[in-house]
Design a protein around this motif. Structure first.
Motif, PDB file in Angstrom:
ATOM      1  N   SER A  71       0.833  -1.207   0.000  1.00 19.04           N
ATOM      2  CA  SER A  71       0.000   0.000   0.000  1.00 19.04           C
ATOM      3  C   SER A  71       0.868   1.257   0.000  1.00 19.04           C
ATOM      4  O   SER A  71       0.514   2.265  -0.602  1.00 19.04           O
ATOM      5  N   ARG A  72       2.010   1.176   0.638  1.00 25.83           N
ATOM      6  CA  ARG A  72       2.899   2.340   0.676  1.00 25.83           C
ATOM      7  C   ARG A  72       3.419   2.672  -0.728  1.00 25.83           C
ATOM      8  O   ARG A  72       3.382   3.820  -1.162  1.00 25.83           O
ATOM      9  N   ILE A  73       3.856   1.655  -1.451  1.00 22.39           N
ATOM     10  CA  ILE A  73       4.395   1.900  -2.790  1.00 22.39           C
ATOM     11  C   ILE A  73       3.260   2.163  -3.786  1.00 22.39           C
ATOM     12  O   ILE A  73       3.368   3.014  -4.667  1.00 22.39           O
ATOM     13  N   GLY A  74       2.144   1.454  -3.598  1.00 23.63           N
ATOM     14  CA  GLY A  74       1.003   1.632  -4.510  1.00 23.63           C
ATOM     15  C   GLY A  74       0.370   3.007  -4.375  1.00 23.63           C
ATOM     16  O   GLY A  74      -0.254   3.506  -5.323  1.00 23.63           O
ATOM     17  N   LYS A 113      -4.395   4.472  -0.520  1.00 19.69           N
ATOM     18  CA  LYS A 113      -4.222   4.863   0.880  1.00 19.69           C
ATOM     19  C   LYS A 113      -3.098   4.026   1.486  1.00 19.69           C
ATOM     20  O   LYS A 113      -2.980   2.843   1.184  1.00 19.69           O
ATOM     21  N   CYS A 114      -2.270   4.648   2.323  1.00 23.29           N
ATOM     22  CA  CYS A 114      -1.234   3.901   3.047  1.00 23.29           C
ATOM     23  C   CYS A 114      -1.857   3.266   4.277  1.00 23.29           C
ATOM     24  O   CYS A 114      -2.341   3.972   5.155  1.00 23.29           O
ATOM     25  N   PHE A 115      -1.868   1.934   4.313  1.00 21.84           N
ATOM     26  CA  PHE A 115      -2.451   1.244   5.464  1.00 21.84           C
ATOM     27  C   PHE A 115      -1.363   0.845   6.450  1.00 21.84           C
ATOM     28  O   PHE A 115      -0.213   0.593   6.067  1.00 21.84           O
ATOM     29  N   THR A 116      -1.744   0.763   7.722  1.00 17.98           N
ATOM     30  CA  THR A 116      -0.814   0.350   8.773  1.00 17.98           C
ATOM     31  C   THR A 116      -1.142  -1.080   9.200  1.00 17.98           C
ATOM     32  O   THR A 116      -2.212  -1.610   8.878  1.00 17.98           O
ATOM     33  N   ALA A 117      -0.216  -1.674   9.936  1.00 28.36           N
ATOM     34  CA  ALA A 117      -0.456  -3.022  10.471  1.00 28.36           C
ATOM     35  C   ALA A 117      -1.704  -3.017  11.362  1.00 28.36           C
ATOM     36  O   ALA A 117      -2.451  -3.991  11.401  1.00 28.36           O
ATOM     37  N   GLU A 118      -1.933  -1.895  12.050  1.00 27.73           N
ATOM     38  CA  GLU A 118      -3.114  -1.787  12.914  1.00 27.73           C
ATOM     39  C   GLU A 118      -4.400  -1.801  12.080  1.00 27.73           C
ATOM     40  O   GLU A 118      -5.393  -2.396  12.484  1.00 27.73           O
ATOM     41  N   ASP A 119      -4.344  -1.133  10.910  1.00 29.16           N
ATOM     42  CA  ASP A 119      -5.515  -1.145  10.019  1.00 29.16           C
ATOM     43  C   ASP A 119      -5.846  -2.580   9.598  1.00 29.16           C
ATOM     44  O   ASP A 119      -7.007  -2.986   9.577  1.00 29.16           O
ATOM     45  N   VAL A 120      -4.802  -3.335   9.240  1.00 30.03           N
ATOM     46  CA  VAL A 120      -5.023  -4.718   8.796  1.00 30.03           C
ATOM     47  C   VAL A 120      -5.613  -5.531   9.942  1.00 30.03           C
ATOM     48  O   VAL A 120      -6.607  -6.248   9.764  1.00 30.03           O
ATOM     49  N   ALA A 121      -5.010  -5.397  11.114  1.00 29.59           N
ATOM     50  CA  ALA A 121      -5.459  -6.180  12.273  1.00 29.59           C
ATOM     51  C   ALA A 121      -6.879  -5.828  12.683  1.00 29.59           C
ATOM     52  O   ALA A 121      -7.595  -6.665  13.248  1.00 29.59           O
ATOM     53  N   ALA A 122      -7.300  -4.602  12.377  1.00 31.94           N
ATOM     54  CA  ALA A 122      -8.649  -4.166  12.767  1.00 31.94           C
ATOM     55  C   ALA A 122      -9.695  -4.563  11.730  1.00 31.94           C
ATOM     56  O   ALA A 122     -10.891  -4.451  11.982  1.00 31.94           O
ATOM     57  N   SER A 123      -9.259  -5.020  10.542  1.00 25.25           N
ATOM     58  CA  SER A 123     -10.242  -5.406   9.522  1.00 25.25           C
ATOM     59  C   SER A 123     -10.827  -6.773   9.868  1.00 25.25           C
ATOM     60  O   SER A 123     -10.229  -7.558  10.595  1.00 25.25           O
ATOM     61  N   ALA A 124     -12.000  -7.051   9.334  1.00 20.93           N
ATOM     62  CA  ALA A 124     -12.751  -8.253   9.720  1.00 20.93           C
ATOM     63  C   ALA A 124     -12.040  -9.529   9.273  1.00 20.93           C
ATOM     64  O   ALA A 124     -11.465  -9.587   8.185  1.00 20.93           O
TER      65      ALA A 124
END
Ligand SMILES: [Zn+2]
Lengths: 144, 395
Positions: free
Chosen positions: B171-174, B184-195
């Motif tokens: 996501s950072r490079i994309g 959007k730049c996603f964080t590890a927390e964003d991933v962990a918070a997804s369903a």
């Protein structure tokens, strides 16, 4: 569950016995197993046999991997209302040298499984129709 | 080097959920590729289309559909369908035509408009259709990705944090790719918070489906030299080989693998054998590769591909990731386009989009995403029923 009769969800894919087996075929020439059944042509590139016998596959194997379904799949899956997540396992059959997918019995979570664990085949309801209760094969950890 | 062709131009319609007719995306991509190549449309004598099976009859004859939309000018046409490898097979058809001396310049193009939600199978009681069987039993596409991911965890010690790190990296490079859908730049927390979708994979570990279009203008090396583009990147290899029996990894949409019980038969992995032909054809090895575009249908699958392409020993892709080796600036950057994580899958266009990215990278035109000194790139993707492809592009 109601008093309706039990019927296989997919006709002829497994026995309806207390210790059920998946029903596959085996090439009479090269020994390759097939599940689902294959009786027209052998998929081994070194074999052109058209001779197959119906066989009961091993009813135990080792977990190759496992997961669960947290969201309701689309049709033709028939979901209870409300939807209940279920566990899924891919199980390696030693003699047949193949991996077969299936749901895991209710009450067993991914936290209860690990790669290499021994599983056995059982039957459990998949869904209910107006006339009967459709059962399918499911994997169940063998009590150690 | 006699089997090489030149890539004169590349073009893409941005990925998204635009809801337009797929032809529009293909035409936009083709026009961009033509302009990039500096080749007039009338000079293209072969149009090779990747088919889409979701857009009715025009999609089944995509080659002709795009040729008509761009204006009939008497070119020959071809349409290839091979699920996710459709674009590579269309590229292979163009290469064959060029190498046979029957065509100097070809357009290769694929585009898709995708429906909402799951791609559901046809209705009725149809146990002879493996797609019907697996959905009836509750086995969806994420099931397969999750089985592979869990096996990595149990066998190699990969963690949920590793999978999230793939998403964060891509996501950072994309975010720097104007053609990507998700920027959007996603964080590890964003991933962990997804369903959670299919344990251990969460919503943000799994790629979406998108609308998009990609195109290439390819030619003989002679033609490229004639128009002053003798140094254009070249297609050095295209592998579209089938698996070899017995396929030992359970693949969509099957409920079971092949049996390896017969004498002389061993269980093999399709993904790991697919790139071998590409390396052999290009006459290079994994150590020569500067960057890779791989099919990250899930975050964990990117790690499988890195090992299948032999960019890391089996089980060690996560170590590469943790070390930053697969990030931009690392030893072997993977998915610097942003990958499927940022694009979402547009089936007949996706394999071509991978080659577009390599083309821009090898020309040094990738801007903020540029891999310094990139000279050799490889792609990998895989669809249903043994359809997969790996393409090598080099300067
Ligand atoms: Zn046989």
């Amino acid at each position: 569950m109601s008093e309706k009769p039990l019927a296989p969800a997919i006709e002829g894919w497994h026995t309806m016995t207390a210790k059920p087996h998946l029903i596959g075929t085996q090439c009479a020439a090269c020994g390759t197993y097939f599940f689902p059944k294959q009786s027209q042509y052998c998929k081994n590139p070194g074999c052109d046999s058209t001779d197959f016998r119906e066989v009961e596959l091993s009813r135990t194997g080792q977990v190759w991997s496992y997961t669960n379904a947290c969201y309701q799949p689309p049709e033709p899956f028939v979901a209870p209302d409300p939807f209940e997540p279920y566990t899924i396992a891919a199980v390696q059959l030693e003699k047949e040298e193949m991996v077969v997918l299936g749901q895991v019995v209710k009450g067993v979570d991914v936290d209860d499984l690990e790669v290499g664990m021994t599983m056995e085949l059982v039957l459990e309801p998949l869904h209910e129709t107006d006339d009967d209760i459709k059962v399918s094969w499911k994997w169940q950890p063998v009590a150690s | 080097m006699s089997n090489e062709i030149a890539i004169l131009g590349a073009g893409m319609h941005p990925w998204g959920k635009w809801g337009h007719n797929f032809v529009q995306y293909g035409v936009a991509a083709a026009r961009e590729a033509l302009a990039d190549a500096g080749v007039p449309w009338q000079d293209v004598s072969f149009v090779s289309g990747g088919a889409t099976v979701r857009c009715g009859y025009p999609g089944y004859v995509a080659g002709a559909t795009f040729a008509q939309a761009l204006g009939w000018q008497g070119a020959e046409v071809n349409t290839s369908y091979a699920a996710c490898a459709s674009g590579s097979q269309a590229l292979a058809a163009a290469r064959n035509k060029i190498l046979a001396g029957e065509c100097d310049v070809a357009l290769v193009v694929g585009a898709d408009t995708t429906p909402k939600g799951f791609l559901a199978p046809a209705k009725g009681y149809r146990p002879e259709d493996p797609d019907w069987v697996r959905f009836y039993l509750g086995i969806t596409n994420p099931t397969y990705f999750a089985l592979y991911a869990r096996r990595r965890m149990d066998l190699y010690g990969d963690t949920l944090e590793d999978f999230a790190a793939v998403k964060v990296k891509n996501s950072r490079i994309g975010s720097k790719n104007p053609r990507a859908r998700y920027r959007k730049c996603f964080t590890a927390e964003d991933v962990a918070a997804s369903a959670m979708v299919a344990d251990p994979l969460r919503l943000m570990d799994i790629c979406a489906t998108s609308d998009g279009g990609a195109a290439l203008i390819v030619s003989s090396l002679d033609y490229a030299r004639k128009i002053g583009k003798g140094d254009a990147p070249r297609v050095a290899a295209i592998s579209t080989v089938t698996p070899t029996f017995a396929s030992g990894v359970v693949e969509m949409p099957d409920i079971a693998t092949d049996s390896a019980a017969a004498d002389g038969v061993e269980a093999r992995s399709f993904r790991s054998t697919l790139p071998l032909k590409a390396y052999e054809e290009a006459g290079i090895g994994p150590e020569d590769v500067d960057l890779a575009e791989v099919y990250d249908l899930s975050t964990a699958l990117e790690l499988d591909w890195i090992e299948d392409l032999r960019l890391a020993p089996r089980g060690e892709a996560a170590a590469l990731l943790r070390n930053g080796d697969t990030s931009l600036g690392g030893r072997i950057p993977v998915n610097v386009s942003g990958g499927l994580a940022c694009f979402g899958e547009a089936v007949p266009a996706q394999a071509l989009a991978q080659v577009c990215e390599l083309t821009w990278q090898l020309r040094g035109e990738a801007g903020d995403r540029q891999v310094e000194g990139a000279k050799v790139g490889i792609t990998a993707n895989q669809g249903l029923f043994g359809h997969g492809s790996s393409v090598i592009v080099r300067t």
